[in-house]
Design an enzyme around this catalytic site. Structure first.
Site, short mmCIF file in Angstrom:
data_model
loop_
_atom_site.label_atom_id
_atom_site.label_comp_id
_atom_site.label_asym_id
_atom_site.label_seq_id
_atom_site.Cartn_x
_atom_site.Cartn_y
_atom_site.Cartn_z
CG ASP A 32 -1.69 -1.27 1.44
OD1 ASP A 32 -2.10 -1.87 0.44
OD2 ASP A 32 -1.88 -1.67 2.60
CD GLU A 242 -8.83 -2.86 -0.84
OE1 GLU A 242 -9.28 -2.89 0.31
OE2 GLU A 242 -8.12 -3.78 -1.30
#
Ligand code: FUB
Length: 342
Positions: A32, A242
Site C-alpha cells: 500500500d 479500495e
C-alpha cells in the site's frame, strides 16, 4: 530477509525476470505505498505486513499489521532506507488492531501520518499522528478523526493549499456498513448486493486548517461510466473497491483506485477535487497477489507508479512495494501497465 519467493506456493511465479519491476526493500514486507516528495527526497508510507498466522478471509483478517516504517530514497533506482518504527499500535489508545494502508501530508513544518485501524469495537476509523521529521516517529492524537470511518486515507493538497482526504473500502473495509450514514453491522461483509444500483462511492472530505479534522461531512466522490451514468454495483471491473489516490496533471484530477475482487487499478478523471470522475481505464493490470494498491507521483520530470505485489513471498498478506514509470498519451490518458514481462 527471504530469498525471492523461497516459500512460494506451487503455481506462483518466482522468476524475477518475469516481473516488470523488483521489490524496493527485502528486509521487511511492505504494501500500500503512498509516495510523496518532501524536501527534494522521495518518502514512501507503506503498510508493514507481518505474518500473524491468521488464515485468509473476505474481511482481510490476515492483514493484521501493528506498526509503520517509512521508506526514503534520494532518487528512484537509488538506495532505499527503511526507517525505524514510525508509529506503533501500542501507542495509539483507541486502536485494537489492523493498521492498514496509511498516507502522509506536510503543512507548515509538520508532517502528518494518516492511518486506518480498528477501534475497540472492531470498527475502522482514521487516525492522525504528527512529527517534525518525515521519517517519524509520529505522535498520534488520542482519538480518531471525528466523523471518520472505513479505510485507506489518501490526503491530497491542491495548488491553492487546500487539502482533501479521499477514503473508503468495501468488504473488510466496511464502507457498505456506512451506507445509511450510521454504522450498520447488518449490511454485511462484502457489498450492498445491489448490482443494478449505483456502486458505493469513495468518500472525500475537505480537511480543516489544522489537518487533524474534517472541515465538512464526507461527500460521495462519484465515479461515472463512459456514458455519464454512475458505475453500477455489479460492474466489478469498474466499480470502486479500495485504495483511493488523487493525482493532478494539467488541471485535471485523476482519481485512482483498486477494483478489489477483479484486481485492477483504475483511473477516472474529473475537473474538481470533489468529482464526479469519469472512468477512463486501467492503470495497472492484476499483479501477483489478491490486493492491489498504488500511489502516483511526479519526480524528476517523470511520473511514477508505486504499487505492490507478492513476488517475495507468494502469499497474499506478505507483500512488497515496487515502482515503475507511468506514460501518458497526448490526450492525458494513461497507458495501461502490465506488471509482468512477456
Ligand atoms: O493492507 C491492508 C489492505 O489491503 C489495504 O488497506 C487495502 O487497500 C489492501 O491493500
Amino acid at each position: 530477509s527471504a530469498a525471492p519467493s523461497a516459500d512460494a506456493p506451487e503455481g506462483v511465479q518466482t522468476d524475477p525476470a518475469k516481473f516488470l519491476a523488483q521489490p524496493l526493500v527485502d528486509t521487511i514486507y511492505t504494501a500500500d505505498p503512498s509516495a510523496h516528495v518532501f524536501n527534494g527526497k522521495i518518502y514512501v508510507y507503506p503498510s508493514h505486513d507481518i505474518d500473524a498466522g491468521i488464515p485468509d478471509d473476505d474481511l482481510g483478517s490476515q492483514y493484521a499489521m501493528r506498526d509503520y516504517h517509512v521508506l526514503a530514497m534520494d532518487r528512484i533506482g537509488g538506495k532505499v532506507t527503511v526507517g525505524p518504527v514510525a508509529l506503533d499500535m501500542k501507542d495509539v489508545p483507541w486502536v485494537s488492531k489492523s493498521m492498514w494502508a496509511p498516507d502522509a501530508a506536510y503543512k507548515n513544518g509538520t508532517y502528518y501520518l494518516y492511518f486506518p485501524a480498528k477501534d475497540k469495537d472492531g470498527v475502522f476509523r482514521m487516525g492522525v499522528a504528527t512529527s517534525k521529521d518525515p521519517m517519524g516517529p509520529f505522535k498520534a492524537e488520542p482519538a480518531p478523526i471525528k466523523g471518520s470511518f472505513s479505510i485507506d486515507p489518501a490526503v491530497f493538497t491542491d495548488d491553492d493549499g487546500q487539502s482533501y482526504m479521499y477514503f473508503g473500502g468495501i468488504w473488510g473495509g466496511q464502507l457498505q456498513n456506512w451506507a445509511s450514514g450510521q454504522y450498520d453491522a447488518a449490511a454485511g461483509n462484502t457489498d450492498l448486493k445491489q448490482d443494478d444500483k449505483p456502486a458505493l462511492s469513495p468518500k472525500v472530505a475537505r480537511m480543516g486548517s489544522d489537518m487533524k479534522r474534517f472541515a465538512e461531512k464526507p461527500r460521495d466522490a462519484v465515479i461515472l461510466d463512459e456514458a455519464g451514468k454512475p458505475v453500477l454495483g455489479g460492474d466489478h471491473d469498474k466499480r470502486f473497491f479500495e485504495a483511493a489516490w488523487m493525482y493532478k496533471r494539467d488541471g485535471k484530477y485523476y482519481f485512482l483506485y483498486s477494483t478489489g475482487d477483479t484486481h485492477f487499478v483504475n483511473y477516472a478523471i474529473g475537473s474538481s477535487p470533489y468529482g464526479p470522475f469519469t472512468y477512463k481505464g486501467h492503470v495497472l493490470r492484476p499483479v501477483q497477489g489478491w490486493t492491489t494498491h498504488m500511489s502516483m507521483v511526479d519526480w524528476d520530470g517523470k511520473t511514477w507508479l508505486f504499487f505492490h505485489d507478492t513476488q517475495r513471498s507468494g502469499k497474499n498478506h506478505l507483500r512488497n512495494v515496487k515502482v515503475t514509470q507511468v506514460h501518458f498519451n497526448p490526450d492525458g490518458t494513461i497507458q495501461t501497465i502490465d506488471p509482468f514481462v512477456h
